[in-house]
Design a protein around this motif. Structure first.
Motif, PDB file in Angstrom:
ATOM      1  N   LEU A 522       0.784  -1.237  -0.042  1.00 54.21           N
ATOM      2  CA  LEU A 522       0.078   0.031   0.123  1.00 54.21           C
ATOM      3  C   LEU A 522       0.801   1.482   0.064  1.00 54.21           C
ATOM      4  CD1 LEU A 522      -2.692   1.412   0.145  1.00 54.21           C
ATOM      5  CD2 LEU A 522      -2.742   1.119   2.666  1.00 54.21           C
ATOM      6  N   PRO A 523       1.833   1.495   0.923  1.00 54.26           N
ATOM      7  CA  PRO A 523       2.765   2.581   0.858  1.00 54.26           C
ATOM      8  C   PRO A 523       3.253   2.586  -0.559  1.00 54.26           C
ATOM      9  CG  PRO A 523       3.275   1.296   3.025  1.00 54.26           C
ATOM     10  CD  PRO A 523       2.359   0.551   1.859  1.00 54.26           C
ATOM     11  N   SER A 524       3.744   1.571  -1.526  1.00 58.76           N
ATOM     12  CA  SER A 524       4.305   1.920  -2.647  1.00 58.76           C
ATOM     13  C   SER A 524       3.253   2.176  -3.725  1.00 58.76           C
ATOM     14  CB  SER A 524       4.953   0.552  -2.974  1.00 58.76           C
ATOM     15  OG  SER A 524       5.323   0.700  -4.198  1.00 58.76           O
ATOM     16  N   VAL A 525       2.096   1.932  -3.543  1.00 60.79           N
ATOM     17  CA  VAL A 525       0.848   2.370  -4.460  1.00 60.79           C
ATOM     18  C   VAL A 525       0.723   3.692  -4.338  1.00 60.79           C
ATOM     19  CG1 VAL A 525      -1.416   2.089  -4.731  1.00 60.79           C
ATOM     20  CG2 VAL A 525       0.087  -0.080  -4.458  1.00 60.79           C
ATOM     21  N   LEU A 526       0.558   4.281  -2.958  1.00 58.25           N
ATOM     22  CA  LEU A 526       0.551   5.626  -2.712  1.00 58.25           C
ATOM     23  C   LEU A 526       1.732   6.398  -3.149  1.00 58.25           C
ATOM     24  CD1 LEU A 526      -1.109   5.441   1.055  1.00 58.25           C
ATOM     25  CD2 LEU A 526      -2.201   5.729  -1.281  1.00 58.25           C
ATOM     26  N   ASP A 527       2.784   6.157  -3.166  1.00 64.25           N
ATOM     27  CA  ASP A 527       4.034   6.732  -3.749  1.00 64.25           C
ATOM     28  C   ASP A 527       3.720   6.983  -4.985  1.00 64.25           C
ATOM     29  OD1 ASP A 527       5.174   7.066  -1.268  1.00 64.25           O
ATOM     30  OD2 ASP A 527       6.779   5.391  -1.449  1.00 64.25           O
TER      31      ASP A 527
END
Length: 550
Positions: A522-527
């Motif tokens: 999820l953090p990578s998706v948001l980045d």
């Protein structure tokens, strides 16, 4: 339904509904700068103050032909547990002057025959031959864009809020009539049923400091988490009071060998359960944060992904983003469903004739931790009817009279005709006086005239035993927990190059939910979302919200 009683429209509420909700009043300067290839800076805009915006709108003048048996609570839906026995003729003379009226509306159901007795009956009362161009809902946005680009518009064009074209504010002035002089203030009293529509719904129809459309008022809440109450009672199951309760219900219900699963993709309601802010919110430092960037969103993703991973989501739904959730729920293969408020009575209409014990209900109000829940409201209007810009004054007035006819509330002959056709032909009354469609009515009556204009929202389907009482009770229970989105009432047109970001992010979130990508990503998706334009979109919204004083 009058979503907010007029007495509740404080200065802040009206400014919220109108300030930038007067669409391009606030967003226009932002659009011109942000859509011209500039770097998403936050140029100055303008927000018209309450007094000047309020002057654009009709003076509210309520009309009631039949008092509700169950009045609304804090804007919740009023209920009619019995249909009015006597109907009054609210419009004495036909509003039309003969000839054809062209109109375009969407359809989300099979089309009715173009030549039918229902159209003839309504047109006779209207004194005009309304010729509908009915377009499949999935094709409506494309058709609308093509007709706007080609200048080939009917006299009346219905536009759902989800189909408003990009940069619509730049086209609305040349394409559609400014209705301000016809409807502002007491001028609206010439069309009493239009003056009966709530102020906040009208506010949603303001573009470029002009009243451009007639609204269809929406209900208070957009959706609910339903359960098969009949099956729950048979199994001795109680509604959840927390996320842990909901998870335990899923484990108790799911039994593939018995052909039953707990739910479909209920992520929208899972987000609500975890109190995820709707769309955008401010953090403690006043910074604008997208819902997907919040801790509560991450908790909701983890919860829903677990339901997918453990097989509590019906496999047909898990294998498709357009699984047949209604059919699975109504058949008993799935016991919980997230859907809109209209889905309830629609399911009753389909199921009760063959399964009189069928009973679906929304869960009572609850939140993830057992504390006070949050229920986000929806916009005050979800459909708008526009009049073509080249019409002479006499024609505009005639069309407004026709829309006024269509907006007549319950208790009138006109309302009954629009919804139920001709008594004894398209509908029949049961022993308690509640009308229901005959086979002919079911074939010929779809929402056409009802898309052109509609009275305030109510619940009156008393032909389904207990439904009106249950619907009213649920909304009255949930109404104290209603919360408006930060962007409520603001009509902000995103720069065209950024309009696809929300769908791209949703696609990636669906991958996380369905196990195609690890939740840990999820953090990578948001980045990626931020790099692809999310930060630029944040600046765009921040500028509009700052202009609106939020």
């Amino acid at each position: 339904m009058n979503r907010f009683s007029e007495s509740r429209i404080s200065r802040r509420t009206l400014l919220s509904a109108l300030g930038a909700g007067a669409a391009v009043t606030a967003a226009g300067p932002l659009l011109s700068a942000c859509s011209s290839g500039g770097g998403g800076s936050t140029p100055g805009g303008s927000v018209t103050d309450e007094d000047s915006l309020g002057a654009l709108l009709p003076s509210y003048s309520p009309i009631e032909y039949a008092a509700p048996d169950l009045p609304g609570v804090l804007g919740s839906v009023p209920g009619y547990t019995s249909y009015p026995a006597e109907l009054i003729r609210a419009v004495a003379e036909p509003p039309g002057t003969g000839g054809e009226v062209t109109a375009m509306t969407p359809a989300y159901w099979p089309l009715a025959p173009s030549d039918n007795a229902y159209y003839r009956a309504v047109n006779e009362r209207l004194g005009a031959d309304v010729s509908f161009s009915v377009v499949n809902g999935s094709d409506y946005a494309a058709r609308l864009n093509a007709q706007l680009a080609g200048g080939q518009l009917p006299e009346l064009t219905v536009i759902p809020d989800w189909d408003v074209p990009a940069r619509f504010g730049e086209a609305v002035g040349s394409s559609f009539t400014d209705l301000t002089e016809y409807l502002q203030g007491d001028a609206a009293h010439a069309y009493p049923h239009l003056a009966n529509l709530p102020t906040r719904a009208w506010a949603y129809c303001v573009w470029n400091e002009g009243l451009r459309a007639v609204p269809t008022p929406a209900g208070l809440f957009p959706l609910a988490l339903y359960h098969r109450r009949d099956l729950f009672e048979q199994a001795g199951l109680a509604p959840p009071r927390s996320a842990d309760d909901l998870y335990r219900l899923c484990t108790e219900i799911t039994d593939p060998d018995a052909g039953r699963w707990a739910c479909g993709n209920i992520f929208l309601e899972v987000k609500r359960m975890f109190n995820v802010p709707a769309e955008w919110s401010r953090d403690s430092a006043g910074n604008l944060v997208n819902e997907a960037e919040t801790e509560s969103f991450a908790e909701a993703v983890a919860f829903m992904a677990r339901l997918f991973e453990e097989g509590h989501v019906h496999p047909t739904v898990a294998g498709s983003t357009t699984g047949q959730e209604k059919e699975l729920f109504e058949s008993g293969a799935m016991w919980m469903l997230s859907d809109g408020m209209g889905a309830w009575q629609e399911a009753l209409a389909r199921q009760l004739p063959s399964n009189p014990t069928f009973d679906m209900r929304p869960f009572p109000a609850f939140s993830h931790d057992g504390g006070e829940p949050v229920y986000y409201t929806q916009e005050a209007a979800n459909l708008m009817t526009f009049l073509r810009s080249d019409l002479p004054r006499e024609r505009v007035e005639e069309l407004l009279r026709i829309l006024d006819f269509c907006a007549a509330p319950i208790g009138s002959e006109e309302n009954h005709l629009i919804n139920y056709g001709v008594d004894g032909e398209h509908s029949e009354r049961d022993a308690a006086g509640a009308p229901s469609l005959t086979d002919l009515g079911s074939r010929e009556i779809t929402v056409t005239y009802g898309f052109l204009a509609k009275p305030p929202y109510i619940v009156d389907q008393s032909q389904y035993p207990g439904y009106v009482e249950a619907m009213h009770a649920w909304e009255a229970e949930v109404a104290p927990f209603q919360v408006d989105k930060l962007t409520d009432g603001l009509r902000i047109e995103e720069p065209p190059r950024l309009t696809g970001l929300a769908q791209q992010l949703d696609d990636r979130i669906q991958d996380l939910l369905r196990g195609r990508t690890s939740v840990s990503e999820l953090p990578s998706v948001l980045d990626g979302w931020r790099r692809d334009g999310g930060d630029e979109l944040r600046e765009f919204y921040a500028a509009a919200l700052d202009e609106a004083g939020r």
